[in-house]
Design a protein around this motif. Sequence first.
Motif, mmCIF file in Angstrom:
data_model
loop_
_atom_site.group_PDB
_atom_site.id
_atom_site.type_symbol
_atom_site.label_atom_id
_atom_site.label_comp_id
_atom_site.label_asym_id
_atom_site.label_seq_id
_atom_site.Cartn_x
_atom_site.Cartn_y
_atom_site.Cartn_z
ATOM 1 N N ARG A 117 0.825 -1.208 0.000
ATOM 2 C CA ARG A 117 0.000 0.000 0.000
ATOM 3 C C ARG A 117 0.862 1.261 0.000
ATOM 4 O O ARG A 117 0.596 2.213 -0.751
ATOM 5 N N THR A 118 1.907 1.278 0.808
ATOM 6 C CA THR A 118 2.735 2.489 0.864
ATOM 7 C C THR A 118 3.601 2.635 -0.382
ATOM 8 O O THR A 118 3.898 3.754 -0.794
ATOM 9 N N ASP A 119 3.989 1.531 -1.003
ATOM 10 C CA ASP A 119 4.690 1.627 -2.289
ATOM 11 C C ASP A 119 3.783 2.258 -3.338
ATOM 12 O O ASP A 119 4.233 3.049 -4.174
ATOM 13 N N ALA A 120 2.503 1.887 -3.310
ATOM 14 C CA ALA A 120 1.551 2.473 -4.260
ATOM 15 C C ALA A 120 1.464 3.988 -4.077
ATOM 16 O O ALA A 120 1.477 4.751 -5.054
ATOM 17 N N LEU A 121 1.405 4.421 -2.830
ATOM 18 C CA LEU A 121 1.332 5.853 -2.556
ATOM 19 C C LEU A 121 2.627 6.557 -2.969
ATOM 20 O O LEU A 121 2.588 7.652 -3.559
ATOM 21 N N ALA A 122 3.755 5.933 -2.691
ATOM 22 C CA ALA A 122 5.046 6.538 -3.064
ATOM 23 C C ALA A 122 5.160 6.690 -4.580
ATOM 24 O O ALA A 122 5.686 7.702 -5.071
ATOM 25 N N GLN A 123 4.676 5.714 -5.321
ATOM 26 C CA GLN A 123 4.696 5.846 -6.774
ATOM 27 C C GLN A 123 3.886 7.063 -7.234
ATOM 28 O O GLN A 123 4.303 7.795 -8.135
ATOM 29 N N PHE A 124 2.745 7.278 -6.605
ATOM 30 C CA PHE A 124 1.916 8.429 -6.969
ATOM 31 C C PHE A 124 2.641 9.736 -6.661
ATOM 32 O O PHE A 124 2.605 10.685 -7.452
ATOM 33 N N LEU A 125 3.306 9.802 -5.513
ATOM 34 C CA LEU A 125 4.038 11.011 -5.144
ATOM 35 C C LEU A 125 5.160 11.297 -6.136
ATOM 36 O O LEU A 125 5.391 12.454 -6.519
ATOM 37 N N VAL A 126 5.861 10.254 -6.551
ATOM 38 C CA VAL A 126 6.922 10.425 -7.549
ATOM 39 C C VAL A 126 6.325 10.913 -8.866
ATOM 40 O O VAL A 126 6.868 11.827 -9.512
ATOM 41 N N LYS A 127 5.211 10.311 -9.261
ATOM 42 C CA LYS A 127 4.584 10.671 -10.529
ATOM 43 C C LYS A 127 4.164 12.130 -10.549
ATOM 44 O O LYS A 127 4.286 12.830 -11.558
ATOM 45 N N ARG A 128 3.676 12.618 -9.427
ATOM 46 C CA ARG A 128 3.238 14.006 -9.339
ATOM 47 C C ARG A 128 4.368 14.973 -8.984
ATOM 48 O O ARG A 128 4.150 16.181 -8.884
ATOM 49 N N LEU B 164 7.918 16.356 1.794
ATOM 50 C CA LEU B 164 6.935 15.560 2.527
ATOM 51 C C LEU B 164 7.144 15.651 4.028
ATOM 52 O O LEU B 164 8.271 15.668 4.522
ATOM 53 N N VAL B 165 6.029 15.688 4.763
ATOM 54 C CA VAL B 165 6.059 15.649 6.220
ATOM 55 C C VAL B 165 5.073 14.571 6.685
ATOM 56 O O VAL B 165 4.189 14.161 5.937
ATOM 57 N N LEU B 166 5.234 14.138 7.925
ATOM 58 C CA LEU B 166 4.469 12.986 8.416
ATOM 59 C C LEU B 166 3.988 13.206 9.841
ATOM 60 O O LEU B 166 4.745 13.672 10.693
ATOM 61 N N ILE B 167 2.723 12.834 10.095
ATOM 62 C CA ILE B 167 2.178 12.744 11.450
ATOM 63 C C ILE B 167 1.826 11.288 11.712
ATOM 64 O O ILE B 167 1.144 10.656 10.900
ATOM 65 N N THR B 168 2.292 10.756 12.843
ATOM 66 C CA THR B 168 2.064 9.351 13.184
ATOM 67 C C THR B 168 1.335 9.231 14.511
ATOM 68 O O THR B 168 1.676 9.921 15.477
ATOM 69 N N PHE C 146 2.536 1.258 9.958
ATOM 70 C CA PHE C 146 2.244 1.914 8.675
ATOM 71 C C PHE C 146 3.248 3.031 8.408
ATOM 72 O O PHE C 146 3.706 3.217 7.280
ATOM 73 N N ALA C 147 3.604 3.767 9.448
ATOM 74 C CA ALA C 147 4.610 4.824 9.292
ATOM 75 C C ALA C 147 5.961 4.245 8.903
ATOM 76 O O ALA C 147 6.670 4.804 8.050
ATOM 77 N N ASP C 148 6.341 3.124 9.501
ATOM 78 C CA ASP C 148 7.592 2.465 9.125
ATOM 79 C C ASP C 148 7.566 2.057 7.652
ATOM 80 O O ASP C 148 8.555 2.226 6.925
ATOM 81 N N ALA C 149 6.427 1.516 7.218
ATOM 82 C CA ALA C 149 6.291 1.121 5.815
ATOM 83 C C ALA C 149 6.384 2.339 4.905
ATOM 84 O O ALA C 149 6.991 2.276 3.822
#
Length: 387
Positions: free
Chosen positions: A149-160, A165-169, A178-181
């Motif tokens: 799932r997180t690889d899918a999101l990362a691909q979208f971020l790269v594409k756009r 990026l910042v993160l709240i966990t 999920f944050a580790d992934a």
Amino acid sequence: MFFRVFATLVLLPMVAAAEVAVSVVYLQQQVERPPVLSNLDQIPEDLGAAGAELALTDNLTTAKFLGHKYELTVMTVPQDGDWLAAARQALSQTDFLILDAPARAQLAVADLPEAAEAILFNASAPDRDLRDTTCRANLLHTMPSDAMRTDALAQFLVKRRWDDLVLITGEHVSDVAFADALRQSLTKFGLELRAEKTWRFDADLRRNAAQEVPIFTQDFGDYDVLLVADELKDFARYIPFNTWEPRPVAGSEGLRPVTWSPVVEQWGAVQLQSRFADQTGRPMRSIDYAAWAAFRSLGEAVTRTQSGDPAVLREYVLSDRFELAGFKGRAMNFRAWNGQLRQPIPLVTERAVVALAPLEGFLHQRTELDTLGIDEPESQCTAFKEE
């Protein structure tokens, strides 16, 4: 609590060939869910089991032409119940189990002597280790891993080209996982986090979100996307439109990588969604889909091999000959090195599918689906290689 869903068909002698009877147990462990800020996300009593029940109906549609029979028994073990005793009881009835339980509980079942020749399907646990360092040869996975799932999101971020990026966990174990992934996926695709914070508030955000969230996110400064890891569905719903900077939110809220969603409507999915809604009166959720995919994978293998032998079915399911039509735009099959079902990952909002990963341009020598999750060269799963 025990209840049974049973279905067989009386077949005409002219149709019946060698009879194959397959019994499946959906084994579910009830777990305590920590309190959350909102009670909007009610958990259906038939969550997961309803997906297996729909797959039973689907399997029987083909079975009536082939002389096959399918049976589904749903067993629910309460929080204080004897999980392993229930598993042994299930394994005394059949070699085919769909497991809806935390990773540790699933491993305990996989390690039972009674399960040595069984086929177990993980329909609920997204833990990376289950597909990696603690994998078991008798445990297959129809629930995608967090990494997929997180690889899918990362691909979208790269594409756009969103790379600031910042993160709240959150603090729950599933949030941390999920944050580790997410961190691993960002590294995999050449991205990195500029800042991250842990959500430790216990304020009632239903009343205070407009005051608390802007202050909490102010020191992030400017950024492209705010990632949120809140798999418990506690606080993340209050983040969008309350951040100091008006920026997109993704992860556990906003743009979400999911196994399944009611907004998936292409590739024939409307038909699956409609049949599920007619059966249950509610939308299909990710665990429902994973349970459906598990029983349908078994049904597809039985149909193709004309066998109910676990060894024959397992060999076929893990072979290149196996394909499952999963209403996600392409045929799905299992990774022979760790038992994970390859599958596209929809990136969705509450109202629509935004993209379907793997995205165009992310190539792989075997299949683009292997750009999602643990690929064979990086796999530490040895159970499948030792056979």
